[in-house]
Design an enzyme around this catalytic site. Sequence first.
Site, PDB file in Angstrom:
ATOM      1  CD  GLU A  47     -62.988 -30.570 -14.826  1.00  0.00           C
ATOM      2  OE1 GLU A  47     -61.793 -30.793 -15.125  1.00  0.00           O
ATOM      3  OE2 GLU A  47     -63.874 -30.382 -15.684  1.00  0.00           O
ATOM      4  CG  ASP A  53    -113.184 -55.126   0.354  1.00  0.00           C
ATOM      5  OD1 ASP A  53    -112.074 -54.937  -0.190  1.00  0.00           O
ATOM      6  OD2 ASP A  53    -113.701 -54.329   1.152  1.00  0.00           O
TER       7      ASP A  53
END
Length: 416
Positions: free
Chosen positions: A22, A213
């Site tokens: 607004e 890994d």
Amino acid sequence: MAYLLGVVLFALAILISVSLHEAGHMLTAKAFGMKVTKYFVGFGPTLWSVKRGETEYGIKGIPLGGFCKIVGMTPQDDDVDPADEPRAMWRYPVWKRTIVMSAGSITHFALAVIALWIIAVSAGLPNPKFPSTEAEIRKEPAVIQLSKCVVPENTLRECTTADPASPAAQAQLRDGDRITAINGTPINDYGQLLTTLRTLKPGEPAQIAYVRDGQPGTGSTVLAQTQRPPLDDPKGQVAAVAALGVGLVPSTPTRVTYGPVGAFGATADFTGDMAVNTYEAMKRIPQKVPALWAAITGEERDIDTPISVVGASRLGGEAVENEAWLLFFMLFVSLNFFIGVFNLLPLLPLDGGHIAIAWFERARSWLYARIGRTDPGRVDYLKLMPLTYAVILIGGVFTLLTITADVVNPITLFSR
């Protein structure tokens, strides 16, 4: 307590957004010389107000939005003081009225884009290269994340003590392991992992080869049972299949963090995606009304159904309760973007309806001038009132439906 705090914070964020919406109307109207008599946050009885110049600013008792009173928004406004006639909004050029009426949505877009830029620099935006389609997912390396259990039925839910443990965990596999073979069958990607498991039977022993890994290893287990549709037909008939109890760890990160300059391009790209997704979501709204009614009458809530401000605030509460602040702010971004788009729809009483009428008047005047006919003048808004009331009625019923669903059967993103 955290949940309630999140609900209040998100509701407050929505109220601030609407108030700024607004304010966008008010500031642009004032900049063009239009007269603005009122700017209030909320509706209902006035709690506080003060007059500065020709505008009264204040706070109303019901914090469900706000409003801005611009003199003479339509030619039919009958409360315009004769002294204010030259400053009536409808007398201004169409481009100025367009800017004023679109300023609310522009404010919502600005809030969404600014928040997105901050997120891109701080927490990161979703990675556009992250695998999203079934074909892309199946091409990923078979790097796994262990599930806590195997859910016997074809559904997503939390594990219970009655569910069988993950066979992969029993084989001593860990998160981040890459499976390379099952019972001697080579596994090169996640798709091959799924295909190989479908050739085996629940309860059958399985020898798992993996890399961890950089080092190879093996483990033995007994496959569990779950229910799944065929791999080539996700909507097909479910049947009992073997399960290893693992999920995929994608090789690409889910989010990407950008520098201050790079964040502009990433924000623009993400905003474009939001525009497409918002358009698609709005097209689906009529189809989702039966699902909303079904949720109210006791069926499971479809996560793809529309939500109201109540539902959005509840999701904000869940996000704060689970310390998912990124989700909180992304909800804020999505809601502002949606409101901005929705408000531009060419329907009265939305701002987009006023913009559409203004440009219709301009196009009609141009056409009549070219064909030598008298300009018919302004559109009579009073004749459009039945259509306006119909839009308000439909919108009111839909809002009531979504609010009811969000109260009695809300969408939840976390287990509470």
